[in-house]
Design an enzyme around this catalytic site. Structure first.
Site, mmCIF file in Angstrom:
data_model
loop_
_atom_site.group_PDB
_atom_site.id
_atom_site.type_symbol
_atom_site.label_atom_id
_atom_site.label_comp_id
_atom_site.label_asym_id
_atom_site.label_seq_id
_atom_site.Cartn_x
_atom_site.Cartn_y
_atom_site.Cartn_z
ATOM 1 N N CYS A 167 -1.966 9.265 3.772
ATOM 2 C CA CYS A 167 -1.800 8.851 2.317
ATOM 3 C C CYS A 167 -2.997 9.295 1.778
ATOM 4 O O CYS A 167 -2.911 9.596 0.282
ATOM 5 C CB CYS A 167 -1.491 7.363 2.521
ATOM 6 S SG CYS A 167 -2.809 6.669 3.410
ATOM 7 N N GLU A 199 0.933 -1.345 0.091
ATOM 8 C CA GLU A 199 -0.026 -0.108 0.100
ATOM 9 C C GLU A 199 0.887 1.222 -0.034
ATOM 10 O O GLU A 199 1.700 1.553 0.796
ATOM 11 C CB GLU A 199 -0.937 -0.026 1.333
ATOM 12 C CG GLU A 199 -1.722 -1.283 1.395
ATOM 13 C CD GLU A 199 -2.804 -1.508 0.471
ATOM 14 O OE1 GLU A 199 -3.124 -0.487 -0.356
ATOM 15 O OE2 GLU A 199 -3.277 -2.594 -0.004
#
Ligand code: NAD
Length: 980
Positions: free
Chosen positions: A772, A738
């Protein structure tokens, strides 16, 4: 008493027979549309949504385009209306006229509920109210206040209103009923205001700061009101603000000891209100003063039920309308029996509630002027005349303001008038028999709000910081945590604690001189041992049934809940999260354990495939082996907790390498697993340099998979190393990666600007832009660019930057000196690549940097393409939705994205064409919740898996198919699947 109430009710009812409020007048086209809306819930919903967006539509063509989107395709609108709209949008020049007509129509409804656009326009309606024997209270409608500038403007508007009204009302004729109650004078001017509009950062998480700072503006209004002899009533707002508003009210009155005309609204639909009212009465007694209390039923019922349920908090309102009505009568009784301290204002349009008040006053022998009725401008007009004629003082709550800021108010009124529960609807539109309308309210069977089904996953509710005990808990934990600073922490292999010679020093980014802890550093030697221990333990661990492994996760979740405030305090110090951000991370960690535990129970039962006699086919999942979990610092608990819990619940053993910037939180997490009884060897805690120990673990032939969350560059290196097969390796390594994002939000001309500005602000500056999922690009379509940028800039200038331990802080420091320098370099670049719209500086002993906005940036330039991971935003213009989506998609990343729009067609376009892992519509783009918004991106943002979603665990396992021929000598028997 009941007889008296019914008799009064009958009197009121008969005196207004035949009169119809304008909204329900079927002779007018609006009355007919409202009638349709009341018959069909979906049409009502569409209609009010359209009315809501209308004032912000800048051109007639847009009005017609959006009208068509709302009411033609798949609409519930009556056929005649649908056909009409289709015809309008087909014909050439008609849209221009149609746009005008529609706007005029909605403005005419608004005029019924809003007394005027500006104070000047309102004068006439206010004086005509007075002449007709009604008092007034002016409420200035405002946008959601997002900046100090907007709060000052709102305050200034009230000051000028008071200055304007004072000389005007002085010349009005005396009306003793309106100007005196049984104890003395009642001011001619009365204003109502919303405290949340006086300070843009108002939030009970920072009770003291919010009281002090909202008082700065409130004080000016009180001073002016005292000077011109006006009364001021604080409106009650959402439940989350209730205790804060009560506290502000008491606090300001302590400053204005000789001001006698202050009041506050209380909402009968809240379960807490009786206690609040009794508390206020005690307070007035102790202070020896008298206040007004406006008793309302409450206007945010839908919001309170939805918002609190979404958060998993108890619903604060009665769910049964009857309970509210019963409470209203009881609160009225309490108000009247304390009229020495309270001036009651009975604000209702319900004949039963009015008759109850009248009956109470009559039976206790109080004079009629000892209290007043209040009604909303444009509602229940026949009722107010009747009450006036009966000799009661009626005050009309009169909003003043422009249509856009007034829309929220207008829609609330329309919803209220047309809801099934509405007294006005039942009385005037449905002609419900009088006996029904006047009957004693019945609380009925209490409806239980929070049915929690056993075994079903529910998100951990965020900590409610409007509750004093929660704030106290965090403050205590912060204090305690300080005593733990500078402690030494070991690594852990096979549940053995090992102290090594080298340490990672973890500093407080808000004050780097403070050492949060010293954590032992692993070398390759410890890494080798960790792999050995994990491999040994795997034989035992993989044989445990899935339910048993899940049980460990549930215990981990329980332990996290037990020490929740301690974990929050640790994150505040170690990575500079604010209270709410830290709580969000801890809650998410709990969610992962609860969710993956349940998921594994589901997946642990082998799937039976096909149904063929003589053949048994089963689909099982087996663990992969030994996994490496490598995590970042920005969600220092939740992200590793998610990857570790997924790894071990699926039957693997894990080596966990935390980020070097959050090693103490990493240690705490590993300790929680041990406290929950995880067997030795299942989880090793191995802090160490990424490019040494990290790489070693990734490349080692003894590890089978890597679960990584972090930057794109590191993630891609890991994919590369893991792809090289080394001697002794028994499996092809799986990498679950990720990575970063360059997330965009699109804003079009139909967007609700209040929501767009606050949504972007939170998505951009939450945790200093170090999520993020953070928004770093905004793409604005059409003519709203300047307005959006100016409001966003105002908001970003107003937020508080400071120590994260201070609950009033919106933005703390960035994580490290290196991060600070990197952000600085991008800002320098931005000066050449865009037009600086905001360059806010921030100071402090730590790594502080302020929000920065660049406008008119080339979408292909580095600041619009590279992940900066800090509070730097670029704003880009686009012609239309197609171009906006192209710009948004023109990125290596595809993580999160959002759109603020009230055009169904634009929303559909974004759903179909905006290439991101998580798309958010009309909300912030951060804060994904486990099980509700499974999280993860594609492109260079990740391998496309979704943490917190139903497919996530599958990546940690190998599926196996087992097929057995059950036919023996032609004899078939049926076999049941074994229990896993
Ligand atoms: P980072 O890539 O610098 O570090 C992540 C982890 O990798 C750390 O534990 C680090 O020690 C380790 N590491 C570094 N080099 C390594 C190597 N060569 N081999 C093995 N491990 C190595 O990232 P960061 O600064 O900690 O975190 C911020 C980044 O993470 C941002 O890019 C952000 O977008 C991303 N992120 C993504 C998600 C998501 O779910 N997509 C969530 C959070 C953060």
């Amino acid at each position: 008493m009941e007889d008296r109430i019914k008799k009064t009710g009958a009197e009121i009812y008969s005196s207004m027979e035949g009169e119809v409020p304008f909204l329900f007048d079927r002779k007018k086209w609006m009355g007919r549309v409202i009638e349709w809306a009341m018959k069909d819930e979906t049409f009502r919903f569409q209609l009010f949504r359209y009315i809501d967006v209308l004032p912000s539509l800048r051109s007639d063509a847009l009005i017609v385009k959006v009208l068509k989107e709302y009411f033609t395709e798949e609409s519930h609108a009556p056929v005649i209306l649908r056909k009409g709209i289709e015809r309008i949008s087909r014909s050439g020049s008609i849209p221009y006229f149609a746009g005008k007509v529609i706007r005029a129509g909605v403005e005419s409804i608004a005029r019924q509920f809003i007394a005027g656009r500006a104070q000047g326009d309102a004068l006439k309606p206010l004086s005509s109210l007075w002449k007709s024997g009604f008092a007034f209270s002016v409420d200035l409608l405002g946008e959601v206040v997002v900046s100090d500038g907007e709060a000052s403007e709102y305050t200034g508007n009230y000051l000028s209103l008071l200055d304007f009204l004072h000389p005007e009302v002085t010349g009005w004729e005396t009306d003793l009923l309106l100007e005196r109650d049984d104890k003395g004078p009642v001011p001619r001017i009365d204003i109502s205001l919303k405290v949340s509009s006086l300070y843009s950062q108002m939030d009970p998480v920072d009770l003291k700061g919010s009281i002090e700072r909202s008082k700065e503006n409130l004080r000016q209004i009180f001073r002016k009101a005292q000077e011109v002899g006006a009364s001021v009533c604080l409106d009650m707002e959402h439940y989350y603000f209730k205790d804060l508003i009560l506290a502000i009210f008491k606090d300001i009155l302590d400053e204005f000891k000789d001001y006698h005309f202050a009041g506050i609204a209380l909402q009968a639909y809240l379960k807490d209100t009786k206690e609040d009212l009794l508390g206020l009465i005690e307070w007035t007694k102790a202070k020896g003063r008298r206040i007004s209390v406006r008793l309302v039923k409450g206007a945010y019922w839908d919001y309170e039920t939805a918002a609190n349920r979404q958060k998993g908090w108890p619903v604060p309102v009665f769910l049964n309308k009857g309970e509210t009505d019963v409470n209203y009568e009881e609160l009225t009784r309490i108000l009247f029996s304390n009229s020495e301290y309270i001036r009651p204002a009975i604000a209702t349009h319900n004949i039963r509630s009015m008759s109850n008040a009248i009956a109470l006053v009559e039976s206790s022998g109080f004079p009629r002027n000892s209290f007043e009725f209040q009604m909303l401008y444009g509602m229940g007009e026949p009722l107010r005349k009747t009450l006036r004629d009966m000799g009661y003082r009626v005050r009309v709550y009169s909003p003043v303001g422009e249509l856009i800021p007034g829309m929220a108010y207008l829609v609330r009124r329309l919803l209220e008038n047309t809801s099934n529960e509405s007294f006005v609807r039942q009385c005037f539109a449905e002609g419900k028999p009088f006996e029904e309308l006047i009957k004693t309210p019945n609380s009925g069977r209490a409806v239980v709000a929070d049915l929690r089904e056993e075994g079903i996953f529910r998100n951990q509710p965020p900590m409610d910081f409007s509750q004093a005990e929660n704030r106290k808990r965090i403050k205590e934990s912060l204090r305690k945590m300080r005593n733990d600073f500078n402690r030494r922490y070991p690594l852990s292999i096979g549940n053995q604690e090992i102290f090594t010679d080298h340490e990672i020093i973890s500093n407080n980014p808000a004050n780097p001189r403070e050492v949060i802890g010293r954590v032992s550093l692993a070398t390759r030697k410890e890494a080798e041992r960790a792999i050995e221990e994990a491999r040994k333990a795997w034989d035992m661990w993989k044989k445990r049934v899935s339910g048993e492994r899940a049980e460990y996760l549930f215990r981990v979740a329980e332990e996290m809940k037990r020490i929740r405030s301690e974990l929050i305090a640790l994150e505040i110090y170690e990575v500079g999260k604010t209270w709410k951000d830290a709580d969000g991370d801890v809650s998410e960690a709990i969610d992962y354990c609860e969710y993956y535990g349940r998921e594994m129970i589901r997946l642990g039962t082998p799937m039976r495939l096909g149904d063929y006699p003589g053949e048994k086919n089963e689909y099982h999942y087996e663990p992969k082996g030994v996994g490496v979990v490598i995590s970042p610092w920005n969600f220092p608990l939740a992200i590793p907790a998610g990857m570790i819990s997924a790894g071990i619940v699926t039957g693997n053993c894990i080596i966990f390498k935390p980020s070097g910037l959050s090693p103490v939180t990493g240690w705490k997490l590993s300790e929680i697993f041990r406290t929950a009884g995880i067997p030795p060897g299942v989880l090793q805690f191995l802090p160490g340099p990424g490019n040494d120990v990290g790489e070693y673990l990734v490349s080692h032939p003894g590890t089978d998979f890597i679960a990584f969350t972090g930057s794109k560059d590191v993630g891609l290196d890991i994919v590369k190393y893991a792809g090289e097969i080394r001697s002794g390796q028994r499996s092809i390594k799986k990498v679950i990666a990720e990575m970063g994002g360059k997330n965009a939000i699109i804003i079009d001309e139909t967007a609700d600007m209040d929501e767009a500005v606050t949504g972007v602000l939170e998505s951009w500056l939450g945790y200093q832009g170090q999520k993020c999922s953070a928004c770093s690009r905004v793409i604005v379509i059409g003519g709203v660019f300047e307005e959006f940028c100016s409001r966003l800039r105002g908001a970003a200038e107003s937020i508080r930057i400071g120590l994260p331990e201070d609950p009033g802080t919106f933005m703390g420091p960035v994580i490290s000196e290196e991060a600070l320098k990197k952000i600085g370099k991008y800002v320098e670049r931005g000066m050449h690549e865009g037009r600086p719209l905001l360059l806010r500086k921030a100071e402090g002993a730590g790594y502080f940097t302020g929000p920065v906005i660049f406008g008119d940036v080339d979408p292909g330039s580095p600041i619009a393409q590279e992940e900066i991971f800090g509070p730097v935003l670029v704003v880009i213009r686009a012609r239309d939705m197609d171009e906006a989506i192209n710009i948004a998609n023109n990125s290596l990343y595809a993580l999160t994205g959002g759109i603020f729009s009230r055009s169904p067609a634009s929303i559909r376009k974004a759903e179909e064409g905006f290439r991101v892992g998580n798309l958010y519509i009309n909300r912030k783009i951060t804060g994904a919740l486990v099980g509700r918004q499974p999280f993860g991106g594609s492109g260079m943002s990740g391998v496309g898996s979704k943490a917190g979603g139903p497919d996530y665990l599958l990546q940690f396992m190998n599926p196996t198919s087992i097929s057995e021929n059950t036919l023996r000598r032609g004899f078939a028997y049926s076999v049941r699947s074994p229990k896993k």
